[in-house]
Design a protein around this motif. Structure first.
Motif, PDB file in Angstrom:
ATOM      1  N   GLY A   1       0.813  -1.209   0.000  1.00  0.00           N
ATOM      2  CA  GLY A   1       0.000   0.000   0.000  1.00  0.00           C
ATOM      3  C   GLY A   1       0.849   1.263   0.000  1.00  0.00           C
ATOM      4  O   GLY A   1       2.066   1.211  -0.134  1.00  0.00           O
ATOM      5  N   LEU A   2       0.181   2.401   0.161  1.00  0.00           N
ATOM      6  CA  LEU A   2       0.828   3.714   0.200  1.00  0.00           C
ATOM      7  C   LEU A   2       0.392   4.446   1.458  1.00  0.00           C
ATOM      8  O   LEU A   2      -0.762   4.376   1.861  1.00  0.00           O
ATOM      9  N   ALA A   3       1.333   5.169   2.050  1.00  0.00           N
ATOM     10  CA  ALA A   3       1.041   5.943   3.254  1.00  0.00           C
ATOM     11  C   ALA A   3       1.794   7.264   3.158  1.00  0.00           C
ATOM     12  O   ALA A   3       2.616   7.461   2.259  1.00  0.00           O
ATOM     13  N   ALA A   4       1.501   8.173   4.073  1.00  0.00           N
ATOM     14  CA  ALA A   4       2.172   9.472   4.086  1.00  0.00           C
ATOM     15  C   ALA A   4       2.454   9.884   5.520  1.00  0.00           C
ATOM     16  O   ALA A   4       1.617   9.706   6.408  1.00  0.00           O
ATOM     17  N   ARG A   5       3.645  10.429   5.717  1.00  0.00           N
ATOM     18  CA  ARG A   5       3.998  11.061   6.981  1.00  0.00           C
ATOM     19  C   ARG A   5       3.513  12.502   6.888  1.00  0.00           C
ATOM     20  O   ARG A   5       3.603  13.122   5.831  1.00  0.00           O
ATOM     21  N   TYR A   6       2.993  13.049   7.977  1.00  0.00           N
ATOM     22  CA  TYR A   6       2.466  14.413   7.935  1.00  0.00           C
ATOM     23  C   TYR A   6       2.705  15.131   9.251  1.00  0.00           C
ATOM     24  O   TYR A   6       3.004  14.526  10.266  1.00  0.00           O
ATOM     25  N   ARG A   7       2.589  16.453   9.177  1.00  0.00           N
ATOM     26  CA  ARG A   7       2.601  17.327  10.357  1.00  0.00           C
ATOM     27  C   ARG A   7       1.253  18.016  10.400  1.00  0.00           C
ATOM     28  O   ARG A   7       0.683  18.350   9.361  1.00  0.00           O
ATOM     29  N   LEU A   8       0.736  18.252  11.593  1.00  0.00           N
ATOM     30  CA  LEU A   8      -0.511  18.998  11.741  1.00  0.00           C
ATOM     31  C   LEU A   8      -0.205  20.484  11.792  1.00  0.00           C
ATOM     32  O   LEU A   8       0.656  20.926  12.557  1.00  0.00           O
ATOM     33  N   LEU A   9      -0.892  21.239  10.964  1.00  0.00           N
ATOM     34  CA  LEU A   9      -0.732  22.694  10.945  1.00  0.00           C
ATOM     35  C   LEU A   9      -1.649  23.319  11.994  1.00  0.00           C
ATOM     36  O   LEU A   9      -2.584  22.688  12.483  1.00  0.00           O
TER      37      LEU A   9
ATOM     38  N   THR B   1       4.679  15.408   4.509  1.00  0.00           N
ATOM     39  CA  THR B   1       6.120  15.639   4.467  1.00  0.00           C
ATOM     40  C   THR B   1       6.869  14.490   3.792  1.00  0.00           C
ATOM     41  O   THR B   1       7.994  14.686   3.355  1.00  0.00           O
ATOM     42  N   THR B   2       6.259  13.301   3.736  1.00  0.00           N
ATOM     43  CA  THR B   2       6.920  12.145   3.147  1.00  0.00           C
ATOM     44  C   THR B   2       5.886  11.188   2.587  1.00  0.00           C
ATOM     45  O   THR B   2       4.895  10.890   3.272  1.00  0.00           O
ATOM     46  N   LEU B   3       6.112  10.695   1.380  1.00  0.00           N
ATOM     47  CA  LEU B   3       5.305   9.614   0.837  1.00  0.00           C
ATOM     48  C   LEU B   3       6.030   8.307   1.134  1.00  0.00           C
ATOM     49  O   LEU B   3       7.244   8.208   0.961  1.00  0.00           O
ATOM     50  N   LEU B   4       5.292   7.312   1.593  1.00  0.00           N
ATOM     51  CA  LEU B   4       5.869   6.036   2.006  1.00  0.00           C
ATOM     52  C   LEU B   4       5.355   4.913   1.116  1.00  0.00           C
ATOM     53  O   LEU B   4       4.148   4.838   0.852  1.00  0.00           O
ATOM     54  N   VAL B   5       6.266   4.069   0.663  1.00  0.00           N
ATOM     55  CA  VAL B   5       5.940   2.955  -0.232  1.00  0.00           C
ATOM     56  C   VAL B   5       6.394   1.654   0.426  1.00  0.00           C
ATOM     57  O   VAL B   5       7.140   1.667   1.401  1.00  0.00           O
ATOM     58  N   PRO B   6       5.940   0.509  -0.102  1.00  0.00           N
ATOM     59  CA  PRO B   6       6.357  -0.771   0.486  1.00  0.00           C
ATOM     60  C   PRO B   6       7.874  -0.876   0.610  1.00  0.00           C
ATOM     61  O   PRO B   6       8.621  -0.517  -0.299  1.00  0.00           O
ATOM     62  N   GLY B   7       8.310  -1.328   1.781  1.00  0.00           N
ATOM     63  CA  GLY B   7       9.739  -1.416   2.088  1.00  0.00           C
ATOM     64  C   GLY B   7      10.214  -0.267   2.943  1.00  0.00           C
ATOM     65  O   GLY B   7      11.319  -0.312   3.479  1.00  0.00           O
ATOM     66  N   ASP B   8       9.389   0.777   3.108  1.00  0.00           N
ATOM     67  CA  ASP B   8       9.756   1.922   3.950  1.00  0.00           C
ATOM     68  C   ASP B   8       9.356   1.672   5.402  1.00  0.00           C
ATOM     69  O   ASP B   8       8.264   1.173   5.687  1.00  0.00           O
ATOM     70  N   PHE B   9      10.256   2.053   6.316  1.00  0.00           N
ATOM     71  CA  PHE B   9       9.910   2.075   7.731  1.00  0.00           C
ATOM     72  C   PHE B   9       9.110   3.346   7.976  1.00  0.00           C
ATOM     73  O   PHE B   9       9.488   4.419   7.514  1.00  0.00           O
ATOM     74  N   LEU B  10       8.013   3.238   8.706  1.00  0.00           N
ATOM     75  CA  LEU B  10       7.196   4.413   9.000  1.00  0.00           C
ATOM     76  C   LEU B  10       7.820   5.254  10.101  1.00  0.00           C
ATOM     77  O   LEU B  10       7.652   6.463  10.119  1.00  0.00           O
TER      78      LEU B  10
END
Length: 137
Positions: A54-62, A70-79
């Motif tokens: 799947g796909l995930a994203a790291r984010y900051r709350l404004l 802030t970051t797009l995460l793909v399979p194989g990425d550590f969250l």
């Protein structure tokens, strides 16, 4: 279960050094639907999470309450590999599609690193790559 990480580090599905210790850990796998917070800013964790599908994203709350990705995460990425050293998170993670994740307990991952310099170097490499990507952005 670790195929996406093996492919990312160029081991083509083989569980040789430095990942043999990771493959032998008692891993917990979880499936999540789209648009679900996988982690929240400020949370503390006793485990590190790896995205395997799947796909995930790291984010900051404004201050407005909106998310800034802030970051797009793909399979194989550590969250949250940084959680191994830094307790509180300064980011959240949201699933952008249905995802599959697995978790490594901090204590287990530390034991693997203490026993295997190649495993430690792999995690350092991941950290350095992530920092380089952030600098480029």
């Amino acid at each position: 279960m670790l195929d996406s990480l093996f492919l990312k580090v160029g081991q083509n599905g083989q569980t040789g050094e430095p990942l043999a210790g990771l493959a032998e850990l008692g891993l917990r796998e979880r499936q999540t639907p789209r648009n679900q917070d996988l982690m929240r800013e400020g949370d503390r964790s006793a485990s590190v999470t790896l995205l395997t599908n799947g796909l995930a994203a790291r984010y900051r709350l404004l201050s407005s309450g909106r998310r800034q990705i802030t970051t797009l995460l793909v399979p194989g990425d550590f969250l949250d590999l940084s959680s191994l050293l830094v307790r509180g998170r300064d980011f959240g993670v949201v699933s952008l599609s249905p995802c599959r994740i697995i978790t490594f307990e901090h204590d287990q991952l530390r034991r693997v690193c203490e026993a295997s310099l190649p495993a430690t170097m792999l995690l350092w490499r991941e950290t350095a790559l992530e920092a380089a990507i952030q600098r480029e952005w």
